[in-house]
Structures are given as C-alpha cells and as structure tokens.
Design a protein around this motif. Structure first.
Motif, PDB file in Angstrom:
ATOM      1  N   THR A  92       0.862  -1.180   0.000  1.00  0.00           N
ATOM      2  CA  THR A  92       0.000   0.000   0.000  1.00  0.00           C
ATOM      3  C   THR A  92       0.898   1.229   0.000  1.00  0.00           C
ATOM      4  OG1 THR A  92      -1.788  -1.132   1.196  1.00  0.00           O
ATOM      5  CG2 THR A  92      -1.758   1.281   1.274  1.00  0.00           C
ATOM      6  N   VAL A  93       0.877   1.980  -1.099  1.00  0.00           N
ATOM      7  CA  VAL A  93       1.645   3.224  -1.181  1.00  0.00           C
ATOM      8  C   VAL A  93       0.710   4.360  -0.775  1.00  0.00           C
ATOM      9  CG1 VAL A  93       3.188   4.615  -2.590  1.00  0.00           C
ATOM     10  CG2 VAL A  93       2.899   2.193  -3.116  1.00  0.00           C
ATOM     11  N   VAL A  94       1.111   5.114   0.253  1.00  0.00           N
ATOM     12  CA  VAL A  94       0.237   6.096   0.897  1.00  0.00           C
ATOM     13  C   VAL A  94       0.541   7.501   0.376  1.00  0.00           C
ATOM     14  CG1 VAL A  94      -0.540   7.026   3.123  1.00  0.00           C
ATOM     15  CG2 VAL A  94       0.187   4.628   2.956  1.00  0.00           C
ATOM     16  N   ASN A  95      -0.490   8.273   0.178  1.00  0.00           N
ATOM     17  CA  ASN A  95      -0.373   9.667  -0.242  1.00  0.00           C
ATOM     18  C   ASN A  95       0.473  10.451   0.763  1.00  0.00           C
ATOM     19  OD1 ASN A  95      -0.824  12.406  -0.764  1.00  0.00           O
ATOM     20  ND2 ASN A  95      -2.988  12.148  -1.212  1.00  0.00           N
ATOM     21  N   CYS A  96       1.601  10.985   0.308  1.00  0.00           N
ATOM     22  CA  CYS A  96       2.511  11.665   1.237  1.00  0.00           C
ATOM     23  C   CYS A  96       2.040  13.062   1.604  1.00  0.00           C
ATOM     24  CB  CYS A  96       3.919  11.711   0.659  1.00  0.00           C
ATOM     25  SG  CYS A  96       4.096  12.722  -0.817  1.00  0.00           S
ATOM     26  N   HIS A  97       0.942  13.521   1.023  1.00  0.00           N
ATOM     27  CA  HIS A  97       0.394  14.832   1.367  1.00  0.00           C
ATOM     28  C   HIS A  97      -0.692  14.752   2.432  1.00  0.00           C
ATOM     29  CE1 HIS A  97       2.669  16.752  -1.786  1.00  0.00           C
ATOM     30  NE2 HIS A  97       2.222  15.872  -2.650  1.00  0.00           N
ATOM     31  N   LEU A  98      -1.008  13.547   2.885  1.00  0.00           N
ATOM     32  CA  LEU A  98      -1.977  13.401   3.965  1.00  0.00           C
ATOM     33  C   LEU A  98      -1.358  13.851   5.286  1.00  0.00           C
ATOM     34  CD1 LEU A  98      -3.453   9.861   3.165  1.00  0.00           C
ATOM     35  CD2 LEU A  98      -4.429  12.085   2.562  1.00  0.00           C
ATOM     36  N   THR A  99      -2.204  14.172   6.239  1.00  0.00           N
ATOM     37  CA  THR A  99      -1.709  14.475   7.576  1.00  0.00           C
ATOM     38  C   THR A  99      -1.229  13.169   8.216  1.00  0.00           C
ATOM     39  OG1 THR A  99      -3.833  14.080   8.666  1.00  0.00           O
ATOM     40  CG2 THR A  99      -3.424  16.310   7.791  1.00  0.00           C
ATOM     41  N   PRO A 100      -0.374  13.255   9.232  1.00  0.00           N
ATOM     42  CA  PRO A 100       0.053  12.028   9.918  1.00  0.00           C
ATOM     43  C   PRO A 100      -1.111  11.187  10.416  1.00  0.00           C
ATOM     44  CG  PRO A 100       1.481  13.828  10.551  1.00  0.00           C
ATOM     45  CD  PRO A 100       0.365  14.429   9.725  1.00  0.00           C
ATOM     46  N   ARG A 101      -2.173  11.842  10.892  1.00  0.00           N
ATOM     47  CA  ARG A 101      -3.331  11.094  11.382  1.00  0.00           C
ATOM     48  C   ARG A 101      -4.018  10.343  10.236  1.00  0.00           C
ATOM     49  NH1 ARG A 101      -5.955  11.257  16.054  1.00  0.00           N
ATOM     50  NH2 ARG A 101      -4.780  13.096  16.693  1.00  0.00           N
ATOM     51  N   GLU A 102      -4.170  11.023   9.090  1.00  0.00           N
ATOM     52  CA  GLU A 102      -4.799  10.386   7.930  1.00  0.00           C
ATOM     53  C   GLU A 102      -3.943   9.235   7.410  1.00  0.00           C
ATOM     54  OE1 GLU A 102      -7.240  14.054   5.811  1.00  0.00           O
ATOM     55  OE2 GLU A 102      -5.052  14.009   5.678  1.00  0.00           O
ATOM     56  N   SER A 103      -2.636   9.446   7.363  1.00  0.00           N
ATOM     57  CA  SER A 103      -1.722   8.391   6.906  1.00  0.00           C
ATOM     58  C   SER A 103      -1.749   7.208   7.859  1.00  0.00           C
ATOM     59  CB  SER A 103      -0.299   8.939   6.808  1.00  0.00           C
ATOM     60  OG  SER A 103      -0.212   9.998   5.893  1.00  0.00           O
ATOM     61  N   SER A 104      -1.748   7.518   9.143  1.00  0.00           N
ATOM     62  CA  SER A 104      -1.772   6.462  10.161  1.00  0.00           C
ATOM     63  C   SER A 104      -3.032   5.607  10.028  1.00  0.00           C
ATOM     64  CB  SER A 104      -1.697   7.087  11.556  1.00  0.00           C
ATOM     65  OG  SER A 104      -1.844   6.106  12.548  1.00  0.00           O
ATOM     66  N   TYR A 105      -4.166   6.237   9.708  1.00  0.00           N
ATOM     67  CA  TYR A 105      -5.399   5.480   9.516  1.00  0.00           C
ATOM     68  C   TYR A 105      -5.206   4.410   8.448  1.00  0.00           C
ATOM     69  CZ  TYR A 105      -9.857   4.151   7.545  1.00  0.00           C
ATOM     70  OH  TYR A 105     -10.894   3.398   7.032  1.00  0.00           O
ATOM     71  N   ILE A 106      -4.631   4.789   7.312  1.00  0.00           N
ATOM     72  CA  ILE A 106      -4.454   3.837   6.209  1.00  0.00           C
ATOM     73  C   ILE A 106      -3.452   2.753   6.589  1.00  0.00           C
ATOM     74  CG2 ILE A 106      -3.579   3.583   3.851  1.00  0.00           C
ATOM     75  CD1 ILE A 106      -4.722   6.349   3.247  1.00  0.00           C
ATOM     76  N   ILE A 107      -2.337   3.153   7.202  1.00  0.00           N
ATOM     77  CA  ILE A 107      -1.298   2.188   7.573  1.00  0.00           C
ATOM     78  C   ILE A 107      -1.844   1.142   8.531  1.00  0.00           C
ATOM     79  CG2 ILE A 107       0.881   1.954   8.850  1.00  0.00           C
ATOM     80  CD1 ILE A 107       1.596   4.766   7.579  1.00  0.00           C
ATOM     81  N   HIS A 108      -2.669   1.566   9.471  1.00  0.00           N
ATOM     82  CA  HIS A 108      -3.245   0.616  10.417  1.00  0.00           C
ATOM     83  C   HIS A 108      -4.419  -0.149   9.810  1.00  0.00           C
ATOM     84  CE1 HIS A 108      -0.933   3.081  13.296  1.00  0.00           C
ATOM     85  NE2 HIS A 108      -0.865   1.967  13.989  1.00  0.00           N
ATOM     86  N   ASP A 109      -5.205   0.518   8.980  1.00  0.00           N
ATOM     87  CA  ASP A 109      -6.343  -0.159   8.367  1.00  0.00           C
ATOM     88  C   ASP A 109      -5.884  -1.293   7.457  1.00  0.00           C
ATOM     89  OD1 ASP A 109      -9.367  -0.040   7.802  1.00  0.00           O
ATOM     90  OD2 ASP A 109      -8.525   0.010   5.781  1.00  0.00           O
TER      91      ASP A 109
END
Length: 514
Positions: free
Chosen positions: A77-94
């Motif tokens: 899963t490649v995550v959008n680097c412009h998301l906030t840390p909280r938004e990124s963390s949601y995807i990484i954990h989800d």
C-alpha cells in the motif's frame, strides 16, 4: 516479466531516471535492490498475503519496494505523502501493515513515525540514519540482506486506497493468484501493451505522484516490457516539455489539469520544445473539457488517448484521438475489460441516452473487487440482481454506438429555482480563462432559490483577485454559458482542494462555505 528478466539482457540499461537530477538506477541495480528487500521481507517472517505500507515523495525506493512486494507475494500500500500524519496512520493501520517504510525527507516524518510505533517493523528511507528513532535504515537493511534469488518467488500485488473524496478511504483488495513473478500472464500489463504499445524502446514520463494507481501501474508495465521510466518529483508544465525533449519520451500519463496548465504556457514556450518522440499521451482520472482535448490533439497530434477506470479496476473504457474528435465528451467504449450497463436506482437497465449508475459486468476470468475489511461497502457496489456487476458510484449514459459519457454525480448537482446546473459544465468553461489556474463550482443554500452556484477560483500568480476580476469573468462567460449557469458568486482561495490525481474534494469546499 519483471526486472530480473531484463537485468541479464540489459544490465546497464536505465530502468529509472529521476528527471530533475538525472540520477539513474539500472536494471541490474533495480533487480538486486528489490531482491534484497524481498529477501528481508521473507527473513522477518512475512508470508504471502502479508501487508507492507510505504509513504514517501516520488523517489526510486517506492519502485524498489513495489517490486519487492511483487516478488515476495505480499500486498503493498503506497500512501499519499500529502496526507496528515493522522490520515496516513489510519491507512497504515487499516491495511494491517507489518512493515511501514517512511521517507525521512517528509516534513511530517517524525510525527508519522510516532503514530506508527505499534507497527512491527519500521524502516527509515533516506536521511541520516537514526533520524527516526527506533526505525531501521533502508540502506542498512539492503546491505545486510541476501541477493540470492529463491527458487520460487510468488507474485504479490498492490492494495491501494480509493481517493477518499467522501469519508475514509477504502482499501481495494485484489485476489492473489498462484503464479510466479516471472509469469507474463498479468492482465493489466497485457492490456496496456495492447492499447499503447509498451515495449523495450519505451521511455515513460511519470509527471504524477507514484502513490496513485495509474502512475505506479504504468511504471510497472514499463519495467515489465523492458523500458525506461523517467520520474518527475512534481509536475511543472514547462519542465515536463523539457523532459519530453531531453529524454526522448515516448509514453506519458496525465490528468486534465496538467493539460490545462500546458496549454496556458505562452505559444512561444510551447513551440520551443520538440515533442515529436511521443507515441502515446494517456489521460484519465477526471473529466477533460472537450476544447482542452481538441487543442492537445492539435498540438501533439492523434496520439492522445483517454481511458475511464477506477482504482478498483472493475472495468475500463478507452477512446483514441480520432474517436474523441468524432464523439466529443465521450470517455470511450467498453469490451476490453468488462461490459458497461447503465441502471436506475432499482437496478433496472436503462435505454440508450438515459443517465444512470455505471455498472461494469466483470470480464471473463476476473473476480469482482473487495473493499478490505468492509463487507457493507463491498455489498454496496454490487448490482441487486447481478453480483458480477459492480459500480464505484459514477453516473453516465451510453449513446447508440455504446460510447460512454460521464454525468455529474447526483450529490454534486445544483438545483437553482427548479433548474439543474451541472458544475462540471461551468468548471470546464472557467478552466479556460487565462487568469484561472484552477476552479471548482459547488451549490450553496439560498433562501429564495434553494441553491445558487458558487465558483471557487485559484488564480494565476500574476493576477489580483477581487470584484474587478469577478466582473471580467462574468462578462467572459456570457457568450459561453446560459445566464442561469453563471455562478452568482466568486470566491478566491489559495488552492483548490484536489487529490493528487486531479479529483476534486468538494466536501472541503462545502466546509469552507458552511
């Protein structure tokens, strides 16, 4: 095919070139580095079907990690680097990542790393070792891992997330097949090759972020066919032209806002670059104004191709330049990957010309997509009577020749005084104004009319926003749009909220106007 198939034949051939610096990764280097990382995945106990997440700006390590996942049977899963840390963390954990790779060059790297303290394996990419306390450095891992190729490398896949224009983004889980990474039977690669002629001589320019589905999958297709990928750190219209000329680019993939910015360059600037090497300029992700596409075809020739698809990869329509000029506004015909059906709210199929929900009937041998850990959302994409028909919620209609045309989503429709206004139509005209860099039109509640159209405008750097500009824009729109379609109010903001793929995040504008 994969890098190892080409590293023996062309070990010194550039596989990746960073456009701004010229830094090159050869096929031999891409093969070794992706293999070492894949072996580390195996060493720490990742099994086929495990999940890896990565968040970084455009850099070679994204592509290395992608190939490492593809040759170890894991999901990346490649995550959008412009998301906030909280938004990124949601995807990484989800996505249940067992490994997360974080670029130390990101401004939010330390905060994001803190959010991921519970992820089993954290890896720092780039920067001085130790910048992210408790994370192992990427280069250290590669240096300490084996470069010996296993007898069998199961093929993995990406599990990317939808753009999240409404609510939380959703992970799109593909079905892993029992096949080695060397197996050439990869439908997407075969399809892109058939449509656009990817081969060993391809030089693919990627002007878009690599965490989005289309750019990273075109990169993988290029490598599968032995071509060279030229990666832009970020899009700039004149730089893109200079890279096309300088690197002899043959293939590229764009979004319509990039076309608009290219066309707004002064004529002498556009004419100063040779783009004759281009064989295929592919665009998607958002509706393209008819005039913009026509002008791009006039400039670049009949090499402009469009496709309509989603990250869910549940279907595809395609259209070439000749068809686009004959069928202005269409996003193409189906048949290559699923059959289009237009249905009403009850699931009844509608006749030609009527707007409804776009469903794709799955292609033979494929499985419908699944939203990861979300059965309710998955079920919501299925047709009530045909489980093999799926939708992502877009609306459109078919003409008598089965060419598909997109329609505005019902949630975006503006009804003012009982009359319908389709924001996309207004946005298409405003996007062509020389002082407008980007624009979005939304409905705002009005006591008398129910709703009124409000245009949010991001102006060019040299332009002063204000009442004078609004008056000039209204006058400019007068011969182009019916009076009732012209926005009642113009608001000027620093930046229009879009996903990096060009999709408008209208809910953020709604919040601004509330």
């Amino acid at each position: 095919m994969y890098p190892g198939a080409w590293s023996g034949k062309y070990p010194d051939k550039p596989a990746i070139v960073m456009a701004d610096t010229g830094r090159t990764l050869t096929y031999a280097e891409l093969e070794e580095r992706s293999l070492r990382l894949a072996n580390w995945f195996r060493e720490i106990g990742l099994q086929p079907g495990a999940h890896v997440a990565m968040i970084a700006e455009n850099r070679t390590e994204i592509i290395e990690a992608y190939w490492a996942a593809l040759r170890s049977g894991t999901f990346i899963t490649v995550v959008n680097c412009h998301l906030t840390p909280r938004e990124s963390s949601y995807i990484i954990h989800d996505c249940d990542a067992e490994v997360v790779l974080i670029s130390a060059e990101l401004e939010s790297a330390a905060e994001l790393h803190a959010h991921c303290a519970d992820v089993a394996h954290r890896v720092q990419v780039g920067g001085v070792p130790g910048t992210l306390d408790g994370a192992r450095h990427y280069d250290e891992i590669l240096a300490g891992s084996s470069a010996e190729k296993p007898a069998y490398e199961p093929r993995g896949d990406d599990m990317l997330y939808s753009s999240g224009t409404t609510g939380n983004p959703k992970g799109i889980l593909p079905a892993l097949k029992e096949q080695p990474v060397e197996d050439e039977n990869v439908p997407l690669v075969q399809l892109f090759t058939q449509l656009y002629g990817f081969d060993e001589n391809t030089v693919y320019l990627s002007p878009a972020p690599l965490y989005h589905a289309a750019p990273i999958r075109f990169v993988m297709t290029t490598h599968s066919r032995g071509g060279t990928v030229v990666v832009m750190p970020k899009f700039d219209p004149e730089q893109a032209l200079s890279y096309i000329q300088g690197y002899g680019v043959t293939h590229s993939q764009w979004v319509p806002t990039m076309f608009v910015r290219l066309l707004k360059l002064p004529e002498e600037v556009r004419a100063g670059y040779d783009v004759s090497t281009l064989r295929a300029a592919i665009h998607a992700a958002a509706p393209c104004p008819v005039e913009v596409k026509q002008r791009m075809i006039e400039w670049w020739g009949p090499i402009v191709h469009e496709y309509y698809a989603a990250t869910e990869a549940n279907g595809l329509t395609v259209i070439n330049s000749e068809e686009a000029l004959r069928k202005p506004g269409s996003v193409g015909r189906d048949g290559l990957m699923g059959i289009v059906h237009i249905c009403d709210e009850l699931g009844t199929e509608l006749p030609t010309g009527e707007v409804g929900t776009i469903y794709f009937e799955k292609a033979e041998g494929t499985e419908p997509f699944v939203y990861y850990k979300d059965e309710r959302k998955t079920l919501g994409t299925r047709h009530p009577e045909h489980p093999g028909w799926t939708t992502t919620g877009d609306l459109g209609y078919l003409d008598e020749d089965r060419f598909l045309y997109m329609a505005e989503r019902k949630s975006f429709l503006i009804i003012t005084g009982g009359v319908n206004i389709y924001p996309q139509e207004v946005e298409n005209e405003l996007a062509l104004h020389p002082d407008v860099r980007d624009v979005a039109v939304i409905g705002e509640k009005h006591e008398e009319l129910g709703e009124i159209a409000v245009a949010y405008i991001e102006v060019e750097d040299h332009v002063k926003p204000g009442d004078d500009l609004s008056a000039e824009i209204r006058e400019w729109l007068a011969p182009r749009l019916a009076r009732f379609k012209i926005p009642r109010r113009f608001e000027y903001i620093d930046r229009i909220p879009r996903t990096p793929t060009g999709k408008l995040v209208k809910r953020k504008l709604t919040a601004v106007s509330a």
